[in-house]
Design a protein around this motif. Structure first.
Motif, PDB file in Angstrom:
ATOM      1  N   THR A   3       1.538   5.822 -12.078  1.00 43.92           N
ATOM      2  CA  THR A   3       0.892   6.649 -11.063  1.00 43.92           C
ATOM      3  C   THR A   3       1.516   6.341  -9.716  1.00 43.92           C
ATOM      4  O   THR A   3       1.819   5.186  -9.426  1.00 43.92           O
ATOM      5  CB  THR A   3      -0.622   6.346 -11.006  1.00 43.92           C
ATOM      6  N   LYS A   4       1.698   7.354  -8.910  1.00 41.65           N
ATOM      7  CA  LYS A   4       2.307   7.181  -7.592  1.00 41.65           C
ATOM      8  C   LYS A   4       1.329   6.523  -6.626  1.00 41.65           C
ATOM      9  O   LYS A   4       0.137   6.810  -6.637  1.00 41.65           O
ATOM     10  CB  LYS A   4       2.745   8.535  -7.051  1.00 41.65           C
ATOM     11  N   LEU A   5       1.841   5.621  -5.784  1.00 43.30           N
ATOM     12  CA  LEU A   5       1.044   4.928  -4.777  1.00 43.30           C
ATOM     13  C   LEU A   5       1.835   4.915  -3.481  1.00 43.30           C
ATOM     14  O   LEU A   5       3.025   4.604  -3.476  1.00 43.30           O
ATOM     15  CB  LEU A   5       0.765   3.485  -5.226  1.00 43.30           C
ATOM     16  N   THR A   6       1.180   5.236  -2.377  1.00 42.21           N
ATOM     17  CA  THR A   6       1.826   5.215  -1.072  1.00 42.21           C
ATOM     18  C   THR A   6       1.320   4.009  -0.298  1.00 42.21           C
ATOM     19  O   THR A   6       0.117   3.781  -0.221  1.00 42.21           O
ATOM     20  CB  THR A   6       1.507   6.499  -0.284  1.00 42.21           C
ATOM     21  N   LEU A   7       2.241   3.223   0.255  1.00 44.78           N
ATOM     22  CA  LEU A   7       1.898   2.036   1.032  1.00 44.78           C
ATOM     23  C   LEU A   7       2.516   2.134   2.417  1.00 44.78           C
ATOM     24  O   LEU A   7       3.618   2.660   2.571  1.00 44.78           O
ATOM     25  CB  LEU A   7       2.436   0.769   0.346  1.00 44.78           C
ATOM     26  N   LYS A   8       1.839   1.590   3.410  1.00 42.34           N
ATOM     27  CA  LYS A   8       2.399   1.476   4.752  1.00 42.34           C
ATOM     28  C   LYS A   8       2.671  -0.003   4.986  1.00 42.34           C
ATOM     29  O   LYS A   8       1.758  -0.822   4.949  1.00 42.34           O
ATOM     30  CB  LYS A   8       1.424   2.001   5.802  1.00 42.34           C
ATOM     31  N   GLN A  11       8.569  -2.242   8.570  1.00 38.48           N
ATOM     32  CA  GLN A  11       9.920  -1.836   8.195  1.00 38.48           C
ATOM     33  C   GLN A  11      10.796  -3.024   7.804  1.00 38.48           C
ATOM     34  O   GLN A  11      11.558  -2.961   6.844  1.00 38.48           O
ATOM     35  CB  GLN A  11      10.583  -1.047   9.332  1.00 38.48           C
ATOM     36  N   SER A  29       9.463  -0.709  -6.802  1.00 37.21           N
ATOM     37  CA  SER A  29       8.180  -0.328  -7.406  1.00 37.21           C
ATOM     38  C   SER A  29       7.771  -1.303  -8.508  1.00 37.21           C
ATOM     39  O   SER A  29       6.626  -1.747  -8.575  1.00 37.21           O
ATOM     40  CB  SER A  29       8.257   1.083  -7.992  1.00 37.21           C
TER      41      SER A  29
END
Length: 82
Positions: A3-8, A11, A29
């Motif tokens: 499953t796709k997960l977005t993290l902040k 940088q 990932s």
């Protein structure tokens, strides 16, 4: 199932993590997945084991900078094969 997960993230952290992952020939990932799995795995689960070295890092133990690794290993072998 993936499953796709977005993290902040910072940088600089991302850049260092990408470099580390590339050196280990693993995707970023997958590396994050393994780390999260290591945090959530039950103690009695034999499917995924955290190495003693990684455990020592996570507990905050440090290795002195002036350790003579060759001497330590030599002493260990001498003791082991007495």
């Amino acid at each position: 199932m993936d499953t796709k997960l977005t993290l902040k993230l910072d940088q600089e952290v991302i850049e260092k993590a990408k470099k580390y992952a590339a050196e280990k020939k693993i995707s970023l990932s997958r590396m994050v997945e393994y780390y999260l799995k290591s945090l959530t795995v039950e103690e009695n689960n034999d499917d995924f084991e955290i190495s003693p070295f990684v455990k020592s890092i996570s507990t905050g133990k440090s290795i002195p900078a002036d350790v003579d690794y060759k001497k330590e290993y030599s002493d260990y072998l001498i003791e082991k094969y007495k």
